[in-house]
Design a protein around this motif. Structure first.
Motif, short mmCIF file in Angstrom:
data_model
loop_
_atom_site.label_atom_id
_atom_site.label_comp_id
_atom_site.label_asym_id
_atom_site.label_seq_id
_atom_site.Cartn_x
_atom_site.Cartn_y
_atom_site.Cartn_z
N PHE A 45 0.84 -1.19 0.00
CA PHE A 45 0.00 0.00 0.00
C PHE A 45 0.88 1.24 0.00
N THR A 46 0.64 2.14 -0.96
CA THR A 46 1.50 3.29 -1.15
C THR A 46 0.70 4.47 -1.69
N THR B 51 -7.21 3.63 -5.30
CA THR B 51 -8.42 4.04 -4.59
C THR B 51 -8.39 5.56 -4.52
N TRP B 52 -9.27 6.16 -5.31
CA TRP B 52 -9.27 7.61 -5.47
C TRP B 52 -10.21 8.30 -4.49
N VAL C 205 1.02 14.06 -10.01
CA VAL C 205 -0.29 14.11 -10.67
C VAL C 205 -1.28 13.19 -9.97
N VAL C 206 -0.82 12.01 -9.59
CA VAL C 206 -1.69 10.97 -9.05
C VAL C 206 -1.98 11.18 -7.57
N SER C 207 -0.96 11.43 -6.78
CA SER C 207 -1.09 11.44 -5.33
C SER C 207 -2.12 12.43 -4.79
N PRO C 208 -2.26 13.64 -5.33
CA PRO C 208 -3.26 14.57 -4.78
C PRO C 208 -4.70 14.07 -4.87
N ALA D 222 7.25 4.01 -13.60
CA ALA D 222 6.50 4.96 -14.41
C ALA D 222 5.43 5.68 -13.60
N VAL D 223 4.72 4.93 -12.75
CA VAL D 223 3.69 5.55 -11.92
C VAL D 223 4.32 6.47 -10.87
N ARG D 224 5.46 6.05 -10.31
CA ARG D 224 6.15 6.92 -9.35
C ARG D 224 6.51 8.25 -10.01
N GLY D 225 6.81 8.19 -11.30
CA GLY D 225 7.13 9.41 -12.03
C GLY D 225 5.95 10.35 -12.18
#
Length: 417
Positions: free
Chosen positions: A207-208, A343-344, A309-312, A302-305
């Motif tokens: 989980f991250t 999970t958004w 964009v994703v984390s917020p 790639a997702v870490r990059g």
């Protein structure tokens, strides 16, 4: 009618919901409708289960659980929840091979969408299917069993071949599982030793939020043998959690299954969440992409990059593994896969705006989106990801030539794929 899915992000457009209480009534209802789609526990985040006319709910069917110990199978009606089935099986001394993170979902719905649990050696829930009784366009039952020509195309079928009135699943003797959580697994270890980490237990979930230098939590579920279970004290730089954890930061873990390495029945450890509580967070959206095992490390990088964009928009992501199978539209067809689950937060316009960017980043890795979760598929090119795509579309045309079970989702992503 004003009916929403479990998360509340989708309102069904179909004007009517039929609620048969027997398989015979289900057959009659399907036969008399011009267009119909099956509706399970509504744990789907897109319009897959919606339709232009009637929806037929399977929740009112009696489970009709029939255990055949000689054949090592169990047969249930399609709307039966896995949690209900699991309790019956365990009390009788039996189990299914794996469970998803939520025991609240229906057997037919999970099977039709290739829903899965986790484990290097564990295939998705659909692979336990030994036979199906599908209600066809004229209301008749079509029995499809493992070994039949069309079987591998009829299990993960997105509701396009009929309504799964009954499902027969393989079972095995019941077993115990111990679950424990580790925290702060260095990302360097994940990218260097991913195979060793995911093979360290029968089921492993990371989980991250994709930020920082460490994965926040690692959930490990291990079958307990005759020698019992000893809780590990270290995991590739991660340390044991000092108490029960919820995957989402700040949420009380009371609705999660038992942790801290305490052995218990399989159905009370394999899911992340307990049947008697609200599953997960409820107020959320979900997406998931399954990439071939060989591309997993590059896909993670790639997702870490895209973390900024994703984390917020994210509540949490889960990384888990699924073994290969031979079901035509399974997201693990042909090779082992690693699932990247998101999970958004309940911010659908913003999430939908980000999905094309995320999918473009995963495009080189042949990522297959989970059928029941949010995805964009802007190029309508899913067909290239499934070698048996043409065989499936031919099967749809042959079994439902007038399109009784088709809907916008099937037309958009499958028949026009």
């Amino acid at each position: 009618m004003s009916l929403t899915n479990w998360a509340g992000n989708y309102t069904y457009r179909a004007p009517r919901v039929l609620a048969p209480t027997t398989v015979e009534e289900l057959q009659e209802r399907v036969a008399t409708e011009s267009r119909v789609r099956a509706l399970g526990t509504r744990h789907c985040f897109n319009d897959l289960a919606d339709g232009p006319a009637a929806l037929v709910s399977l929740e009112g069917l009696d489970p009709e659980i029939t255990l055949d110990e000689g054949a090592r199978t169990v047969t249930v009606t399609g709307g039966t929840r896995y949690g209900t089935l699991a309790r019956f099986l365990h009390d009788a001394g039996w189990a299914v091979h794996n469970l998803a993170s939520l025991p609240h979902i229906s057997v037919a719905g999970a099977v039709a969408t290739a829903t899965h649990g986790s484990g290097d050696r564990s295939r998705n829930l659909s692979t336990a299917v030994a036979a199906l009784d599908l209600v066809g366009p004229d209301g008749s039952l079509r029995h499809v069993a493992r070994g039949d020509d069309d079987f591998a195309g009829s299990v993960v079928a997105l509701g396009a071949l009929g309504v799964a009135a009954r499902v027969t699943l393989d079972v095995e003797p019941t077993f115990l599982v111990a679950q424990e959580v580790h925290v702060d697994l260095p990302w360097d270890a994940v990218l260097t030793d991913l195979d060793a980490i995911t093979s360290s237990a029968d089921s492993v979930s990371l989980f991250t939020d994709w930020t920082g230098d460490a994965v926040q939590q690692v959930w490990r579920k291990t079958r307990v043998g005759a020698d019992g279970y000893e809780r590990p004290t270290e995991l590739f730089g991660a340390t044991p959690a000092d108490g029960p954890r919820h995957p989402l930061p700040g949420i009380d873990p009371v609705n999660c299954t038992q942790q801290l390495g305490v052995p218990g029945p399989w159905h009370e450890r394999l899911p992340h969440f307990r049947l008697e509580f609200t599953p997960s967070n409820g107020d959320e959206l979900q997406s998931e992409y399954l990439v071939p095992r060989a591309h997993a490390v590059d896909a993670l990088a790639a997702v870490r990059g895209l973390a900024d964009v994703v984390s917020p928009l994210l509540q949490v992501s889960e990384v888990r593994t699924i073994a290969a199978d031979d079901l035509w539209l399974s997201t693990a067809y042909g090779d082992d896969r690693v699932g990247l689950h998101f999970t958004w937060k309940p911010l659908q316009p913003q999430v939908e705006a980000v999905l094309p960017t995320l999918e473009e980043a995963l495009l080189p890795f042949d990522a297959r989106p989970h059928w029941g979760k949010l995805f964009a598929d802007p190029g309508r090119d899913l067909a290239r990801l499934y070698p048996r795509w043409g065989d499936f579309t031919a099967l749809v045309e042959r079994t439902d030539p007038d399109g009784k079970f088709r809907n916008d989702f099937v037309e958009r992503h499958v028949l026009r794929g």
